[in-house]
Design a protein around this motif. Sequence first.
Motif, mmCIF file in Angstrom:
data_model
loop_
_atom_site.group_PDB
_atom_site.id
_atom_site.type_symbol
_atom_site.label_atom_id
_atom_site.label_comp_id
_atom_site.label_asym_id
_atom_site.label_seq_id
_atom_site.Cartn_x
_atom_site.Cartn_y
_atom_site.Cartn_z
ATOM 1 N N VAL A 1 -4.494 -3.180 5.592
ATOM 2 C CA VAL A 1 -4.509 -2.987 3.908
ATOM 3 C C VAL A 1 -5.104 -2.495 2.768
ATOM 4 O O VAL A 1 -5.664 -1.613 1.928
ATOM 5 N N THR A 2 -6.277 -3.848 3.049
ATOM 6 C CA THR A 2 -7.039 -4.376 1.600
ATOM 7 C C THR A 2 -8.401 -4.154 1.898
ATOM 8 O O THR A 2 -9.230 -4.431 1.449
ATOM 9 N N GLY B 1 0.991 -1.312 -0.098
ATOM 10 C CA GLY B 1 0.423 -0.067 0.142
ATOM 11 C C GLY B 1 0.529 1.826 -0.197
ATOM 12 O O GLY B 1 0.236 2.574 -0.186
ATOM 13 N N ASN C 1 -3.994 7.837 -0.246
ATOM 14 C CA ASN C 1 -4.223 8.708 -1.629
ATOM 15 C C ASN C 1 -4.912 10.007 -1.085
ATOM 16 O O ASN C 1 -3.835 10.823 -1.868
ATOM 17 N N LYS D 1 -1.478 1.986 -5.022
ATOM 18 C CA LYS D 1 -2.046 0.310 -4.229
ATOM 19 C C LYS D 1 -1.326 -0.310 -3.480
ATOM 20 O O LYS D 1 -0.083 -0.422 -3.390
ATOM 21 N N LEU D 2 -2.072 -1.854 -3.445
ATOM 22 C CA LEU D 2 -1.370 -2.467 -2.585
ATOM 23 C C LEU D 2 0.109 -3.527 -3.147
ATOM 24 O O LEU D 2 1.452 -3.788 -2.122
ATOM 25 N N LEU E 1 -7.127 2.460 0.768
ATOM 26 C CA LEU E 1 -6.170 2.507 -0.346
ATOM 27 C C LEU E 1 -6.628 3.824 -0.851
ATOM 28 O O LEU E 1 -5.553 4.608 -1.558
ATOM 29 N N GLY F 1 2.208 7.404 -3.864
ATOM 30 C CA GLY F 1 1.825 7.742 -2.431
ATOM 31 C C GLY F 1 2.361 7.775 -1.352
ATOM 32 O O GLY F 1 1.945 9.743 -1.207
#
Length: 388
Positions: A292-293, A224, A302, A228-229, A298, A328
Motif C-alpha cells: 500500500v505504501t 489505504g 484514488n 491515504k494510509l 494510493l 477512497g
Amino acid sequence: MTSSAYSALIPVAKRPGQLFVKGQGSYLFDDTNKGYLDLVQGWAVNTLGHSPLVMQEALARQAATLVNASPGFYNGPMVELANTLVKHSVFDQVFFASSGAEANEGAIKLARRWGQKHKNGAFKIITFEGGFHGRTLACMSACGKPAFEALFEPKVPGFIKVPFNDLAAVAAAMDDATVAVMLEPIQGEAGVVEASCDFLQGLAALCQAQNALLIFDEVQTGIGRTGKLFAYEHHGIKPHIMTLAKGLGGGVPLSAMLIDNAVSCFEYGDQGGTFSGNPLMCAVGQAMVEAVTAPGFLAGVNARSQQLKAGLGLLSAKYGLGEVRGQGLLLALNTGMLDASALVEKAMALGLFINAPRANTLRFMPALNISEAEVAEALGLLDKLFSQ
C-alpha cells in the motif's frame, strides 16, 4: 450443497446457501465454479483482493521458518511490522492482536489505565450514536448500534453516547470522569457516514483542552482504504491512540493498537494475548503495508474511487436514487425507496457482491487494487440491477 450440511455451525449470521471454495483478485468462486465480482471483500478486509501473490509468498516464506514463538518473546516479523507502522504514522508504539474488537478492547483498557494513573481515576469514554467497535462485551457497550442496546445486559458501564458530528454534545457530556473520546472517522456500519473535518479538528482541540484522550478506530478506514494510509491524515490531527485490523492483515487475522509515548502506561501483565505479534500474521501485515505504501499505489486507489463514485452518481441520477458518500474505496449509495437488502440478493444472482449496512444503503468496499475494467464491469452490473 444442502442446508443440512451446515447444521454443525452455530447460526450467528444469515448466510447465502452457496459454498465458496476459491478466490482470486476481485472474484470469488463457489463450488459450481460460478464467479462473483466481489465489492465486499470480507467487509473491507482483502486489501489486495483474494489470495494475492505477495500474501502467498509471505505465508510460505514465514511458515518455513517460524509460525509461533510465544507472545513472551520477540520475533522478527513482529519487530519489523511495528517499526514499519511507527515509521509511516504519528505513533510511537504498537501492540498486536488478532481482531479489530481485540484492538479496540485494548484501547479501552489503556485509556482507563491512563485515567487511573494520570486523571484521578477517570474512566468514562464518550462514543457516538451509530458507531461500531466490535463484539466483545466492552466493545458492544461502546457501540452506538441500536440493535445492540438490549443485548447481553448488564453491559460494561462508563460509555456515554452522543450524536455524531455534534461537537457541542461532546463538550456537554464531558466531566472530570471523562478519560477519552472514541470514534470511527467514517462510520461504516451506520452506512458510511463521514465525520466532518471541522468536527474532528474541534474534537482534537477539545480533548487537548479537557486532558482527555482521542481514540481513532481505523479498523475499517486504515491501510489505504480512504485514499491515504490512515484516515486521520485527511484532517491534520494526531490522535493519541489508533486501532487497525481488516486491511492490515489483508485477509488473515491481524490487528494493532498504535499509541503515543505519552499514553504508554501498561504494566507487565496488564495486556497480552496468546497470538499477540504472531510471526506468521505479522509477516503478511508487513507485505500489505509495503504494497500500500509503494509508489503510485494510493494514487491508483484514488483514481478508482473517482471512477466508482462518478459511476454511482450517474446511476443515481438515472434511476432517481440518493446521494453517493464516502472516501477512497469505502463508498455508499443511498437507494431511496428501494430495499437495499433485496438489491443485495438480486445482485448476487447477477454475479455481483455488494453489502447493505442499512435498509436504504448499499456499501462498496472493493480490493484496493481493483482494476479500471473491473470497476466498469461492476457499474454495468449495477445498471442492470437497477433497470430490473
